[in-house]
Design a protein around this motif. Structure first.
Motif, mmCIF file in Angstrom:
data_model
loop_
_atom_site.group_PDB
_atom_site.id
_atom_site.type_symbol
_atom_site.label_atom_id
_atom_site.label_comp_id
_atom_site.label_asym_id
_atom_site.label_seq_id
_atom_site.Cartn_x
_atom_site.Cartn_y
_atom_site.Cartn_z
ATOM 1 N N ALA A 125 0.847 -1.181 0.000
ATOM 2 C CA ALA A 125 0.000 0.000 0.000
ATOM 3 C C ALA A 125 0.883 1.231 0.000
ATOM 4 O O ALA A 125 1.749 1.378 0.839
ATOM 5 N N VAL A 126 0.687 2.108 -0.981
ATOM 6 C CA VAL A 126 1.497 3.313 -1.058
ATOM 7 C C VAL A 126 0.826 4.430 -0.268
ATOM 8 O O VAL A 126 1.454 5.136 0.505
ATOM 9 N N LEU A 127 -0.492 4.575 -0.454
ATOM 10 C CA LEU A 127 -1.210 5.676 0.189
ATOM 11 C C LEU A 127 -2.218 5.120 1.202
ATOM 12 O O LEU A 127 -2.384 3.911 1.323
ATOM 13 N N ASP A 128 -2.918 6.012 1.924
ATOM 14 C CA ASP A 128 -3.738 5.502 3.019
ATOM 15 C C ASP A 128 -5.238 5.509 2.741
ATOM 16 O O ASP A 128 -6.024 5.276 3.630
ATOM 17 N N ARG A 129 -5.639 5.791 1.492
ATOM 18 C CA ARG A 129 -7.064 5.746 1.169
ATOM 19 C C ARG A 129 -7.280 4.844 -0.043
ATOM 20 O O ARG A 129 -6.442 4.832 -0.953
ATOM 21 N N VAL A 130 -8.419 4.155 -0.065
ATOM 22 C CA VAL A 130 -8.690 3.201 -1.131
ATOM 23 C C VAL A 130 -8.621 3.860 -2.512
ATOM 24 O O VAL A 130 -7.889 3.404 -3.398
ATOM 25 N N GLU A 131 -9.354 4.949 -2.695
ATOM 26 C CA GLU A 131 -9.382 5.592 -4.017
ATOM 27 C C GLU A 131 -8.009 6.128 -4.418
ATOM 28 O O GLU A 131 -7.579 5.973 -5.552
ATOM 29 N N GLY A 132 -7.333 6.758 -3.463
ATOM 30 C CA GLY A 132 -6.028 7.335 -3.748
ATOM 31 C C GLY A 132 -5.034 6.278 -4.182
ATOM 32 O O GLY A 132 -4.218 6.492 -5.078
ATOM 33 N N VAL A 140 3.609 8.463 2.165
ATOM 34 C CA VAL A 140 4.009 7.084 2.395
ATOM 35 C C VAL A 140 4.242 6.861 3.892
ATOM 36 O O VAL A 140 3.868 5.840 4.455
ATOM 37 N N ALA A 141 4.819 7.878 4.543
ATOM 38 C CA ALA A 141 5.087 7.754 5.975
ATOM 39 C C ALA A 141 3.796 7.544 6.756
ATOM 40 O O ALA A 141 3.779 6.835 7.766
ATOM 41 N N ILE A 142 2.697 8.146 6.277
ATOM 42 C CA ILE A 142 1.431 8.002 6.995
ATOM 43 C C ILE A 142 1.015 6.543 7.074
ATOM 44 O O ILE A 142 0.464 6.085 8.066
ATOM 45 N N THR A 143 1.276 5.765 6.013
ATOM 46 C CA THR A 143 0.927 4.348 6.074
ATOM 47 C C THR A 143 2.052 3.534 6.691
ATOM 48 O O THR A 143 1.829 2.503 7.289
ATOM 49 N N TYR A 144 3.285 4.025 6.530
ATOM 50 C CA TYR A 144 4.449 3.237 6.925
ATOM 51 C C TYR A 144 4.666 3.258 8.435
ATOM 52 O O TYR A 144 4.974 2.233 9.036
ATOM 53 N N VAL A 145 4.489 4.408 9.058
ATOM 54 C CA VAL A 145 4.802 4.545 10.485
ATOM 55 C C VAL A 145 3.893 3.693 11.385
ATOM 56 O O VAL A 145 4.390 2.953 12.233
ATOM 57 N N PRO A 146 2.568 3.729 11.198
ATOM 58 C CA PRO A 146 1.739 2.882 12.071
ATOM 59 C C PRO A 146 2.052 1.405 11.889
ATOM 60 O O PRO A 146 2.023 0.633 12.857
ATOM 61 N N GLU A 147 2.393 1.018 10.653
ATOM 62 C CA GLU A 147 2.739 -0.387 10.393
ATOM 63 C C GLU A 147 4.006 -0.764 11.169
ATOM 64 O O GLU A 147 4.101 -1.853 11.729
ATOM 65 N N THR A 148 4.960 0.159 11.239
ATOM 66 C CA THR A 148 6.183 -0.097 12.001
ATOM 67 C C THR A 148 5.874 -0.232 13.485
ATOM 68 O O THR A 148 6.451 -1.080 14.178
ATOM 69 N N ALA A 149 4.941 0.564 13.980
ATOM 70 C CA ALA A 149 4.561 0.472 15.392
ATOM 71 C C ALA A 149 3.964 -0.899 15.674
ATOM 72 O O ALA A 149 4.266 -1.534 16.694
ATOM 73 N N ARG A 150 3.121 -1.398 14.754
ATOM 74 C CA ARG A 150 2.526 -2.730 14.926
ATOM 75 C C ARG A 150 3.608 -3.798 14.924
ATOM 76 O O ARG A 150 3.593 -4.727 15.728
ATOM 77 N N GLN A 151 4.572 -3.624 14.006
ATOM 78 C CA GLN A 151 5.661 -4.581 13.898
ATOM 79 C C GLN A 151 6.470 -4.601 15.190
ATOM 80 O O GLN A 151 6.856 -5.669 15.668
ATOM 81 N N PHE A 152 6.701 -3.434 15.776
ATOM 82 C CA PHE A 152 7.462 -3.324 17.022
ATOM 83 C C PHE A 152 6.775 -4.120 18.129
ATOM 84 O O PHE A 152 7.403 -4.884 18.847
ATOM 85 N N ARG A 153 5.454 -3.968 18.230
ATOM 86 C CA ARG A 153 4.710 -4.705 19.259
ATOM 87 C C ARG A 153 4.851 -6.206 19.041
ATOM 88 O O ARG A 153 5.073 -6.963 19.974
#
Lengths: 531, 335
Positions: free
Chosen positions: A95-102, B146-159
């Motif tokens: 997943a690159v972005l955080d919304r389905v459409e995006g 990308v960081a918006i999706t990447y950072v929370p995933e890293t937090a989950r991985q840490f747990r």
């Protein structure tokens, strides 16, 4: 559509090639299954189709790859992105972005598609994979299957003529996997999209595919219509194995096709039920209750596992299976109920203390591995527990896990199955008699599964107790004495595996569905009954 | 539900922030605080993933601290409450009501500013903010996204990794014990990053990269940076014309990026169209700023409790103008 001529490819810093002299063609609109053991070159072959190999990975390539008349190596992945859609294994990591459409629009934005047309194409892609109701959702609220279908939609947005998928269902539970595969079948049949699918779960998809290509050590070992190639594979589904053993021709690919053959098999007495070993249970869970954020995830769960016994715990995603395991080892504390391990209550003991007596292998074994060598992983656990590190004992346990000749290798360089066994060695270094597994067969190929089964059988014979959380009903049928079905945190069925798995169509293995009411679960059951 | 353009929200935040910083009158500050809370309640989508702070508790803590601090350290004012021995370092001397009120106003101004930022953060999705970056700087915005999706995933991985190490008897005691957690996290993170990069390439990312920068644009950029630097130097020497240089420099850089952005062949999905409602929000936010700020110090939004406490003045006109910041909430309610 696709033409590969004498392709040989070697990854950088590797001595032996990943693909050797491959010549392979795919016609327009074909649905091709690519099968083979881990490391046989499936992923590499798929990445050759859109230029990720060699442009992204580096390495040495000889030969020629053309897709729709375009020379892939000369054109590179950016040009090929419009012709070949690519979906990778792990839904979380694409997943690159955080919304389905995006996420779907990402590829279109890169290709500078005009906004008006973009709306249309996003709409179309959402429709093709049935994601329209989820269009505004943030990605983290999607399930694994939904995320994988989103990855397919994102790949489809550029209207490619070929879709290449690298084990898209290996990280999913059977229901989500089914949804993803069904979406693929529709794309192939309704749009005439050429689909190249690398897969381990052949039984579900075999009937839809036109062709099966089996790779072994980087070479095309078998290639042809599914019905002809499948019986020759070592990793054939149970139905095909049975058809081979009983000489059914043409080979049936579905339960429906096999029914007429099955009717001719004369009924015999059901095999005697395997005796569940009795004895003082190694694990006893009584009235366990756990709630999280006010949501009850475990409701009065009772469970026991005796020495020498294997118990399978099955259920849909989110049924509370992993929660139960984590409650047993003390990572989570139940609000009510008791857990006894070796007859001693687990309440009040810390995780490290409990885990001296319990080996627990979590879903992702890579989370455990950090040391420089395989043997160091075992030593690290012993050191954690303050136990002596005897070289002879470590060597013996590695030998047992079939890791003897890789003891000095960096663990992350090993194959999936080997890495899992290293992790298993790490959690069982204290020689616990109670072993818990969370989805142990996820992502494993046939050979790795067989190796795991052999290991389990050895442990059971020595009086170990196994609790397996699994979606893999064929695996449960092969090893478990008893099966427990968990649904929404409650035990809804428990009993001998034979009774439980044949009673619930959702969890029944292929053989049980073919011979309902006969009490057969595996190919071995049928053959034993007939001889 | 009506949403406003991210650019309109930026104007709203800036106007509100400048007003808060220039207002010392507690009545106006209170009004702005209430407005920002109402706007957040009316316009924030429930799932944007905003920073969730216990706002009122935080506000109370700020107010109490600021009041006490000023009461104890500022010994000016005429209404004496008590006297501490003069020998006590810093806090010794008379404690005055005026000092307490002044501290309270400072705290209120901080709380209002915080409230404005929280409202902005809760209302505007980060993706839209990143969309404000000029096309030539697209990569920069993308990294943020990308960081918006990447950072929370890293937090989950840490747990997950902590749990996995705990079950093999690992305990976190010293610095060395971080190795079993740090290494899987690092290696796993790199693997994930590689997978992501591969996905992006497979979806045609970078197809528009390597856009050359023409020489005139390069010169313009250089000129702009030079002007801004010269202006900053002039300002440090106390010359007022420095502002002119800085402004010209910023304009030149903006023009250069505009020229660069035109050359990038990318399109945006569902580009937001500027609507009349956005215009209303911008005008309503700029109006109080334009009309209240130029008034000579103290007469507009200012107020000082020293030397003797008096009731703060309240002008109905100024109050009405400040209500302009509530325009998004009103439009939202009307739609």
């Amino acid at each position: 559509m696709i033409a590969i001529r004498r392709l040989t490819y070697t990854y950088p810093q590797r001595s032996s090639p990943a693909l050797r002299d491959v010549t392979w063609d795919v016609a327009d609109g074909e649905f091709v299954l690519v099968a083979g053991a881990s490391g046989s070159g499936k992923s590499t072959l798929l990445r050759c189709l859109n230029g990720l190999v060699p442009h992204f990975s580096g390495g040495v390539l000889a030969g020629r790859v053309t897709v729709g008349g375009i020379d892939v190596v000369a054109a590179g992945p950016r040009v090929l992105s419009r012709h070949v859609g690519f979906v990778a294994q792990d839904p979380e990591a694409q997943a690159v972005l955080d919304r389905v459409e995006g996420e779907i629009a990402f590829a279109l934005e890169n290709a500078a598609v005009p906004p008006a047309e973009m709306r249309l194409r996003v709409e179309e892609a959402l429709d093709l994979v049935d994601l329209t109701p989820l269009r505004d959702r943030p990605l983290h609220t999607l399930s694994g299957g939904e995320r994988q279908r989103l990855a397919i939609a994102a790949a489809l947005a550029l209207r490619p003529r070929v879709l290449a998928l690298d084990e898209p269902t290996s990280q999913l539970d059977p229901q989500s996997a089914e949804d993803v595969l069904r979406a693929l079948v529709r794309l192939n049949e309704d749009l005439g999209l050429t689909i190249i699918l690398a897969e381990h779960r052949l039984e579900r998809i075999a009937r839809y595919a036109d062709r099966l290509t089996y790779l072994a050590a980087g070479r095309v070992a078998h290639d042809g219509p599914v019905r002809e190639v499948l019986p020759r594979l070592p990793a054939a589904p149970p139905l095909v194995q049975l058809a081979g053993a009983l000489g059914w021709r043409p080979t049936p690919l579905t339960i429906k096709e096999a029914k007429p053959f099955a009717a001719a098999v004369t009924p015999t007495a059901a095999p005697p039920a395997a005796e569940s070993p009795a004895g003082l249970p190694l694990l006893q869970v009584e009235g366990l209750r756990f709630s999280y954020n006010g949501h009850l995830t475990l409701k009065d769960v009772n469970l026991s596992v005796a020495p020498g016994e294997a118990v399978a715990l099955v259920g849909r995603n989110g049924a509370g299976k992993s929660t139960l395991l984590r409650c047993i080892v003390g990572l989570l504390r139940g609000q009510a109920g008791e857990v006894h391990i070796n007859g001693r209550p687990a309440r009040g003991r810390d995780v490290a203390d409990i885990c001296r007596e319990v080996g627990y292998l979590p879903q992702n074994p890579d989370d455990l591995l950090f040391a420089d060598t395989v043997a160091d992983e075992i030593r690290a656990t012993l050191r954690n527990h303050g136990l002596p590190e005897r070289a002879a004992e470590i060597a013996a346990s590695l030998e047992r896990l079939n890791l003897g000749d890789v003891a000095a290798v960096y663990p992350r360089d090993l194959s999936v199955g080997q890495r899992q066994r290293v992790a298993l060695g790490a959690v069982t270094a204290t020689r616990p008699r109670l072993l818990l597994f969370d989805e142990p067969t996820r992502g494993l190929d046939r050979a790795a599964k067989e190796e795991l089964l052999a290991l389990w059988r050895g442990w059971l014979a020595e009086g170990a107790a196994l609790l397996l959380v699994t979606h893999d009903v064929e695996m449960a049928a092969a090893i478990a004495h008893r099966t427990v079905v968990l649904s929404q945190g409650e035990v809804i069925a428990a009993g001998p595996t034979r009774d439980v798995l044949t009673a619930t169509p959702h969890f029944a293995p292929q053989i049980a569905r073919l011979f309902p009411g006969r009490g057969w679960l595996t190919v071995a059951d049928v053959l034993a009954a007939l001889n | 539900m009506r949403t406003f353009d991210a650019r309109a929200w930026v104007v709203w935040l800036l106007a509100g922030g400048v007003l808060v910083l220039s207002a010392r009158n507690p009545l106006y500050l209170l009004l702005l605080l209430v407005i920002s809370r109402i706007v957040q309640a009316a316009c924030a989508a429930p799932d944007v993933g905003a920073l969730r702070l216990p706002f009122w508790r935080l506000a109370a803590a700020i107010l109490i601290f600021s009041t006490l601090f000023n009461l104890l350290t500022a010994h000016v004012g005429e209404t004496m409450l008590a006297t501490l021995p003069a020998g006590w370092w810093l806090i010794g001397g008379p404690l005055t009501l005026e000092a307490a009120v002044y501290g309270f106003i400072t705290g209120l101004s901080l709380v209002t500013l915080l409230s404005l930022f929280l409202a902005f953060n809760a209302i505007v999705p980060t993706a839209e903010l990143a969309g404000l970056t000029p096309a030539a700087l697209y990569e920069l915005g993308l990294v943020l996204l990308v960081a918006i999706t990447y950072v929370p995933e890293t937090a989950r991985q840490f747990r997950r990794i902590r749990e996995a190490q705990a079950i093999r008897g690992h305990r976190l005691r010293g610095l060395r014990d971080w190795r079993p957690i740090a290494i899987p996290l690092l290696v796993g993170g790199l693997e994930r990053a590689l997978n992501l990069a591969e996905t992006m390439v497979a979806r045609g990312y970078g197809a528009t990269a390597h856009v050359g920068t023409p020489r005139p644009v390069r010169l313009l950029l250089l000129l702009g940076l030079g002007l801004a630097l010269g202006g900053a130097l002039r300002l440090t020497w106390g010359a007022a014309d420095g502002w002119g240089f800085v402004a010209a420099g910023v304009l030149a850089v903006a023009l250069a990026y505009r020229a660069l952005s035109r050359r990038v062949a990318r399109t945006r999905y569902r580009p937001r169209r500027w609507t009349w409602a956005d215009t209303v929000v911008v005008i309503a936010a700029l109006l109080p700023l334009a009309l209240l700020l130029p008034l000579p110090g103290g007469a507009g939004l200012g107020y000082a409790p020293y030397p003797r406490l008096s009731a703060p003045p309240f002008s109905a006109l100024a109050g009405a103008l400040l209500l302009g910041l509530a325009a998004p909430a009103a439009l939202e309610a009307a739609s």
